[in-house]
Design a protein around this motif. Structure first.
Motif, PDB file in Angstrom:
ATOM      1  N   HIS A 192     -17.581 -10.169 -26.707  1.00 17.95           N
ATOM      2  CA  HIS A 192     -19.197  -9.990 -26.873  1.00 17.95           C
ATOM      3  C   HIS A 192     -19.740 -11.249 -26.642  1.00 17.95           C
ATOM      4  CE1 HIS A 192     -22.860  -8.667 -28.574  1.00 17.95           C
ATOM      5  NE2 HIS A 192     -22.309  -7.327 -28.847  1.00 17.95           N
ATOM      6  N   ASP A 220     -29.149  -1.883 -23.198  1.00 20.55           N
ATOM      7  CA  ASP A 220     -27.991  -1.585 -23.850  1.00 20.55           C
ATOM      8  C   ASP A 220     -26.860  -0.701 -22.862  1.00 20.55           C
ATOM      9  OD1 ASP A 220     -25.769  -1.638 -25.757  1.00 20.55           O
ATOM     10  OD2 ASP A 220     -26.792  -0.829 -27.256  1.00 20.55           O
ATOM     11  N   TYR A 274     -22.422 -13.960 -25.794  1.00 21.26           N
ATOM     12  CA  TYR A 274     -23.775 -14.293 -25.745  1.00 21.26           C
ATOM     13  C   TYR A 274     -24.113 -15.364 -24.762  1.00 21.26           C
ATOM     14  CZ  TYR A 274     -24.505 -11.521 -29.988  1.00 21.26           C
ATOM     15  OH  TYR A 274     -24.540 -10.496 -31.086  1.00 21.26           O
ATOM     16  N   ARG A 290     -23.583 -14.055 -35.081  1.00 22.35           N
ATOM     17  CA  ARG A 290     -24.510 -13.670 -33.883  1.00 22.35           C
ATOM     18  C   ARG A 290     -24.884 -14.660 -33.012  1.00 22.35           C
ATOM     19  NH1 ARG A 290     -25.676  -8.898 -33.149  1.00 22.35           N
ATOM     20  NH2 ARG A 290     -26.300  -8.251 -35.452  1.00 22.35           N
ATOM     21  N   HIS A 339     -17.721  -2.276 -34.417  1.00 22.41           N
ATOM     22  CA  HIS A 339     -16.993  -3.191 -33.468  1.00 22.41           C
ATOM     23  C   HIS A 339     -15.563  -3.841 -34.124  1.00 22.41           C
ATOM     24  CE1 HIS A 339     -20.086  -3.293 -30.650  1.00 22.41           C
ATOM     25  NE2 HIS A 339     -20.950  -4.320 -31.234  1.00 22.41           N
ATOM     26  N   LYS A 368     -27.330   3.362 -23.360  1.00 20.53           N
ATOM     27  CA  LYS A 368     -27.258   3.692 -24.877  1.00 20.53           C
ATOM     28  C   LYS A 368     -29.034   3.662 -25.362  1.00 20.53           C
ATOM     29  CE  LYS A 368     -23.483   1.158 -26.725  1.00 20.53           C
ATOM     30  NZ  LYS A 368     -22.821   0.652 -27.904  1.00 20.53           N
TER      31      LYS A 368
HETATM   32  O1  LIG Z   1     -25.037  -5.932 -34.182  1.00 24.77           O
HETATM   33  P1  LIG Z   1     -23.752  -6.049 -33.636  1.00 24.77           P
HETATM   34  O2  LIG Z   1     -22.939  -4.948 -34.478  1.00 24.77           O
HETATM   35  O3  LIG Z   1     -23.331  -7.212 -33.406  1.00 24.77           O
HETATM   36  O4  LIG Z   1     -24.006  -5.178 -32.187  1.00 24.77           O
HETATM   37  C1  LIG Z   1     -24.845  -5.855 -31.223  1.00 24.77           C
HETATM   38  C2  LIG Z   1     -24.623  -5.103 -30.049  1.00 24.77           C
HETATM   39  O5  LIG Z   1     -23.553  -5.145 -29.434  1.00 24.77           O
HETATM   40  C3  LIG Z   1     -23.244  -4.293 -28.038  1.00 24.77           C
HETATM   41  O6  LIG Z   1     -22.198  -4.594 -27.887  1.00 24.77           O
HETATM   42  C4  LIG Z   1     -23.544  -2.851 -28.262  1.00 24.77           C
HETATM   43  O7  LIG Z   1     -23.766  -2.287 -26.840  1.00 24.77           O
HETATM   44  C5  LIG Z   1     -25.025  -2.637 -28.945  1.00 24.77           C
HETATM   45  O8  LIG Z   1     -25.177  -1.288 -29.137  1.00 24.77           O
HETATM   46  C6  LIG Z   1     -24.978  -3.372 -30.064  1.00 24.77           C
HETATM   47  O9  LIG Z   1     -26.454  -3.344 -30.654  1.00 24.77           O
END
Ligand SMILES: O=P(O)(O)OC[C@H]1O[C@@H](O)[C@H](O)[C@@H](O)[C@@H]1O
Length: 320
Positions: A189, A234, A191, A81, A107, A213
């Motif tokens: 993804h 989102d 952050y 995360r 994912h 979303k």
């Molecule tokens: O909790 P995860 O699987 O890491 O995903 C986190 C977020 O990732 C984003 O890319 C999605 O658009 C969201 O819908 C999702 O909640």
């Protein structure tokens, strides 16, 4: 014979290494990570689990640019995360049925697979400053039995992470190493760590159509160049003509995110309730200190026939 693999030679890459960047491989098993540090102090850390970049420090090593949850699992027990998880071969929940990715988790498997460190090489960025490039590989043969069963296709991924003084470049190379064609989606993804979400704007998506979303997957057109985040966001922005999305904080440019051969970008912040509901998101109110700007190819599918290759990625610049 034509070399149909996309595995760079680890030996060759190591031989070409610049004399200056320091590479440390620390930890063991699923917690192993590769740390590269430039002589000027900038650094990047990549966990072999997921090839997840978990830290990127610029400004002589003084500024951390990536947000990482205090409760992020760094032991291979679940996707990280924070940092830069790699999403492949499906973005979000897979199609319910009838698609080869339908049995995969949200994912995909790249972020929860153990990658190989293939080696490092010196690299020169456009400005000619010192850089170091780290290559990571994941092949169908390296998947868990479960992932292999869910997506029994032959592929090779090489993920290159290049650290320069003011930027980090992350690029994927996907090759179809089997007889059968396959389709995939891909996303980085990222952050981003920010000081205060109330002072942040995401710029550069004016005029782009997006799927919201949070609002039942309805389609909208971005009518303001500046996206302010004042609640859960989102959104999947697709087919973006502009190359660069910027994160501005307190009126000052903080990050530039430049896409290369990737047309789409997700903007995500879970806000109060969703952050609280995620067991690995900590502290609860850290939604104030992060925003995800995730570049990818997630609208529709990328198709690769036997032997074909796709390459795409991002360069992120820290502007502090
Ligand atoms: O909790 P995860 O699987 O890491 O995903 C986190 C977020 O990732 C984003 O890319 C999605 O658009 C969201 O819908 C999702 O909640």
């Amino acid at each position: 014979m034509v070399d149909r693999t996309n595995r760079p030679s680890a030996l060759k890459a190591t031989d070409a290494a610049g004399p200056e960047a320091q590479i440390d491989i620390v930890g063991s098993g699923a917690s192993s990570k590769v740390i590269a540090t430039l002589p000027s102090g900038e650094s990047v850390e990549v966990l072999l689990f997921g090839a997840t970049v978990t830290s990127w420090k610029s400004n002589g090593g003084k500024t951390e640019n990536l947000w990482l949850s205090e409760k992020a699992a760094l032991d291979g027990s679940k996707a990280v995360r924070g940092g830069v998880p790699v999403v492949f071969p499906v973005f979000g929940p897979p199609p319910k049925s009838g698609h080869p990715t339908s049995s995969l988790p949200q994912h995909g498997f790249a972020r929860t697979s153990r990658w190989e460190f293939l080696g490092k090489s010196a690299a020169e960025d456009a400005l000619g400053s010192d850089s170091v490039k780290l290559d990571f590989g994941l092949y169908s043969s390296g998947l868990t039995d479960e992932a292999r069963k869910a997506w029994p296709l032959d592929f090779g991924l090489v993920y290159s992470v290049t650290l320069s003084k003011d930027s980090l470049q992350t690029v994927i190379n996907v090759r179809n190493e089997g007889e059968q064609s396959f389709e995939f989606q891909f996303l980085l993804h990222t952050y981003f760590k920010i000081q205060d979400i109330s002072k942040v704007a995401v710029n550069g998506l004016l005029g782009v159509t997006y799927v919201d979303k949070v609002l039942n997957a309805t389609e909208h057109k971005q009518s303001d160049n500046s996206i302010k985040i004042t609640g859960e966001v989102d959104r999947v922005y697709a087919s973006i003509p502009q190359d660069t999305t910027s994160i501005v904080e307190d009126g000052k440019p903080r990050f530039d995110v430049v896409r290369d051969n990737l047309q789409d970008t997700v903007v995500w912040n879970p806000w109060i309730e969703k952050a609280k509901s995620m067991g690995d998101f900590s502290p609860d109110d850290d939604y104030k200190h992060m925003v995800c700007v995730e570049v990818g190819a997630v609208q529709g599918w990328q198709k690769l026939d036997k032997g074909e290759v796709f390459e795409g990625g991002q360069t992120i610049r820290s502007l502090l």
